[in-house]
Design an enzyme around this catalytic site. Structure first.
Site, PDB file in Angstrom:
ATOM      1  N   CYS A   1       2.695   6.471   8.334  1.00 23.71           N
ATOM      2  CA  CYS A   1       1.811   6.685   7.181  1.00 23.71           C
ATOM      3  C   CYS A   1       0.956   7.928   7.444  1.00 23.71           C
ATOM      4  O   CYS A   1       0.409   8.088   8.545  1.00 23.71           O
ATOM      5  CB  CYS A   1       0.907   5.471   6.985  1.00 23.71           C
ATOM      6  SG  CYS A   1      -0.299   5.743   5.672  1.00 23.71           S
TER       7      CYS A   1
ATOM      8  N   ASN B   1      -2.792  -8.963   7.600  1.00 24.41           N
ATOM      9  CA  ASN B   1      -3.642  -8.651   6.442  1.00 24.41           C
ATOM     10  C   ASN B   1      -3.450  -9.680   5.327  1.00 24.41           C
ATOM     11  O   ASN B   1      -4.378  -9.996   4.591  1.00 24.41           O
ATOM     12  CB  ASN B   1      -3.463  -7.193   5.992  1.00 24.41           C
ATOM     13  CG  ASN B   1      -2.236  -6.981   5.139  1.00 24.41           C
ATOM     14  OD1 ASN B   1      -2.261  -7.238   3.954  1.00 24.41           O
ATOM     15  ND2 ASN B   1      -1.149  -6.519   5.747  1.00 24.41           N
TER      16      ASN B   1
ATOM     17  N   CYS C   1       0.856  -1.190   0.000  1.00 24.29           N
ATOM     18  CA  CYS C   1       0.000   0.000   0.000  1.00 24.29           C
ATOM     19  C   CYS C   1       0.894   1.244   0.000  1.00 24.29           C
ATOM     20  O   CYS C   1       2.116   1.157   0.161  1.00 24.29           O
ATOM     21  CB  CYS C   1      -0.893  -0.012   1.232  1.00 24.29           C
ATOM     22  SG  CYS C   1       0.067   0.056   2.760  1.00 24.29           S
TER      23      CYS C   1
ATOM     24  N   HIS D   1       5.735  -6.220   8.066  1.00 26.24           N
ATOM     25  CA  HIS D   1       5.576  -7.643   8.383  1.00 26.24           C
ATOM     26  C   HIS D   1       5.927  -8.472   7.161  1.00 26.24           C
ATOM     27  O   HIS D   1       5.064  -9.090   6.534  1.00 26.24           O
ATOM     28  CB  HIS D   1       4.139  -7.936   8.849  1.00 26.24           C
ATOM     29  CG  HIS D   1       3.859  -7.373  10.196  1.00 26.24           C
ATOM     30  ND1 HIS D   1       2.657  -6.821  10.557  1.00 26.24           N
ATOM     31  CD2 HIS D   1       4.651  -7.261  11.283  1.00 26.24           C
ATOM     32  CE1 HIS D   1       2.717  -6.402  11.805  1.00 26.24           C
ATOM     33  NE2 HIS D   1       3.922  -6.645  12.267  1.00 26.24           N
TER      34      HIS D   1
ATOM     35  N   HIS E   1      -2.118  -3.573  19.346  1.00 25.46           N
ATOM     36  CA  HIS E   1      -1.474  -3.285  18.052  1.00 25.46           C
ATOM     37  C   HIS E   1      -0.736  -1.945  18.169  1.00 25.46           C
ATOM     38  O   HIS E   1      -1.269  -1.000  18.776  1.00 25.46           O
ATOM     39  CB  HIS E   1      -2.535  -3.220  16.954  1.00 25.46           C
ATOM     40  CG  HIS E   1      -1.962  -3.087  15.580  1.00 25.46           C
ATOM     41  ND1 HIS E   1      -1.446  -1.898  15.107  1.00 25.46           N
ATOM     42  CD2 HIS E   1      -1.784  -3.990  14.594  1.00 25.46           C
ATOM     43  CE1 HIS E   1      -0.990  -2.081  13.873  1.00 25.46           C
ATOM     44  NE2 HIS E   1      -1.186  -3.351  13.536  1.00 25.46           N
TER      45      HIS E   1
ATOM     46  N   SER F   1       1.898  -5.475   2.789  1.00 27.62           N
ATOM     47  CA  SER F   1       3.323  -5.309   3.102  1.00 27.62           C
ATOM     48  C   SER F   1       4.201  -6.150   2.172  1.00 27.62           C
ATOM     49  O   SER F   1       5.336  -6.469   2.514  1.00 27.62           O
ATOM     50  CB  SER F   1       3.578  -5.658   4.568  1.00 27.62           C
ATOM     51  OG  SER F   1       2.931  -6.851   4.920  1.00 27.62           O
TER      52      SER F   1
ATOM     53  N   GLU G   1      -0.274   0.537  16.233  1.00 28.69           N
ATOM     54  CA  GLU G   1      -1.015   1.733  15.789  1.00 28.69           C
ATOM     55  C   GLU G   1      -2.046   2.138  16.844  1.00 28.69           C
ATOM     56  O   GLU G   1      -2.209   3.325  17.153  1.00 28.69           O
ATOM     57  CB  GLU G   1      -1.720   1.467  14.453  1.00 28.69           C
ATOM     58  CG  GLU G   1      -2.461   2.714  13.966  1.00 28.69           C
ATOM     59  CD  GLU G   1      -3.361   2.475  12.773  1.00 28.69           C
ATOM     60  OE1 GLU G   1      -3.096   1.563  11.972  1.00 28.69           O
ATOM     61  OE2 GLU G   1      -4.355   3.217  12.652  1.00 28.69           O
TER      62      GLU G   1
ATOM     63  N   CYS H   1      -8.716   3.249   6.366  1.00 30.62           N
ATOM     64  CA  CYS H   1      -7.971   3.361   5.108  1.00 30.62           C
ATOM     65  C   CYS H   1      -8.478   2.257   4.190  1.00 30.62           C
ATOM     66  O   CYS H   1      -8.577   1.100   4.609  1.00 30.62           O
ATOM     67  CB  CYS H   1      -6.483   3.174   5.376  1.00 30.62           C
ATOM     68  SG  CYS H   1      -5.551   2.845   3.892  1.00 30.62           S
TER      69      CYS H   1
ATOM     70  N   HIS I   1       3.180   2.300  11.106  1.00 29.37           N
ATOM     71  CA  HIS I   1       2.167   2.253  12.182  1.00 29.37           C
ATOM     72  C   HIS I   1       2.225   3.464  13.100  1.00 29.37           C
ATOM     73  O   HIS I   1       1.298   3.694  13.871  1.00 29.37           O
ATOM     74  CB  HIS I   1       2.447   1.062  13.119  1.00 29.37           C
ATOM     75  CG  HIS I   1       2.327  -0.274  12.495  1.00 29.37           C
ATOM     76  ND1 HIS I   1       1.294  -0.611  11.676  1.00 29.37           N
ATOM     77  CD2 HIS I   1       3.102  -1.386  12.615  1.00 29.37           C
ATOM     78  CE1 HIS I   1       1.452  -1.867  11.299  1.00 29.37           C
ATOM     79  NE2 HIS I   1       2.536  -2.362  11.841  1.00 29.37           N
TER      80      HIS I   1
END
Ligand code: SF4
Length: 279
Positions: free
Chosen positions: A95, A221, A12, A40, A123, A263, A125, A191, A73
């Site tokens: 980001c 993801n 991304c 990751h 997490h 990623s 983030e 997002c 993150h």
């Protein structure tokens, strides 16, 4: 065998940006380390290590003189302060979508809201979002869904969401708050990179004989993409690298679909597509 890539697949915007910032540091010959693995993706992390960019778990572990790279993150304000007090040079690859969510969490708290963060507790983030809201004096709860909302919430309540959560999760939490008679102030910081990849993978998996999902096994993801593909296509294979491809998987296949997590860099996707085309 025809190889078809999903409409949206692979790294991304935020990951590409972080990778390119790290590559620029290497190109400039500066000593650097990332705070936590940059992404990751073990191959990328190994490759960066081979080029001199190590991984530090904590600010205290960063060597004097190293540039400290903040990954996409983001980090808590306390981490920034710790780096500043050590006088470390910092390269901020947070980001911009995550930075926007941090700002939103902070602003909600400043406005006096009890802040509800929709996301995965623990997490990095989410830890950042929580810390920004707490730093601005807000009370904060992290919830994965409406079932985790605490009792006794009262207005003003603000809601912010981890960027990679599904829109449905945010909507369900907001709905539950409204059902309690509250009027939440909602900052929609989802997002769409994750959703686009999931929808494109599901669509493609229905039309091909086999699917290959590329990305780190430690990437949530990518794992989610593999689960989505497996539902629509029995022959779905999650791989990290081209040498894992087994030609026997594709016996009698005329079409194979390819997707990759947010990623997974482009060169890894191309390497696997080349192997598939050569079968
Ligand atoms: S998924 Fe979205 S928010 Fe997260 S790094 Fe990628 S572009 Fe940024």
């Amino acid at each position: 065998m025809k190889v078809i890539r999903a409409r949206y697949a692979g790294a991304c915007y935020g990951v590409q940006r972080a990778l390119s910032m790290a590559n620029d540091v290497v190109a400039r010959g500066e000593a650097a380390c990332t705070l936590g693995p940059l992404i990751h993706n073990p191959q990328v992390v190994d490759d960066l290590a081979a080029r001199g960019v190590s991984v530090a778990c904590r600010v205290e572990d960063v060597a004097d003189g190293d540039v400290m790279i903040i990954r996409s993150h983001g980090v808590t304000p306390q981490v920034r302060d710790a780096a500043a007090s050590r006088g470390l040079a910092v390269l901020d690859a947070t980001c911009p979508h995550v930075a926007r969510a941090q700002k939103a969490a902070e602003n909600l708290a400043r406005q006096g809201c009890h802040v509800v963060v929709v996301g995965e507790a623990g997490h990095p983030e989410v830890e950042g979002l929580t810390a920004y809201a707490c730093g601005a004096g807000g009370a904060v709860d992290v919830v994965a869904g409406p079932g985790e909302l605490p009792d006794g919430l009262c207005d003003p309540v603000g809601v912010v969401v981890q960027t990679t959560q599904m829109q449905e999760q945010l909507d369900a939490v907001v709905e539950a708050l409204r059902a309690r008679g509250l009027s939440p102030v909602v900052k929609d910081t989802v997002c769409f990179a994750t959703r686009q990849r999931q929808e494109a993978a599901a669509e493609l998996a229905q039309t091909v004989d086999a699917m290959v999902i590329i990305g780190g096994r430690n990437s949530s993801n990518t794992t989610r993409l593999a689960e989505i593909c497996a539902k629509a296509c029995e022959r779905s294979f999650h791989v990290e690298a081209a040498d894992e491809i087994d030609p026997a998987w594709f016996r009698d296949c005329r079409t194979v679909g390819v997707t990759a997590g947010a990623s997974t860099p482009e060169d890894q996707i191309q390497a696997i597509e080349d192997v598939l085309r050569a079968l």
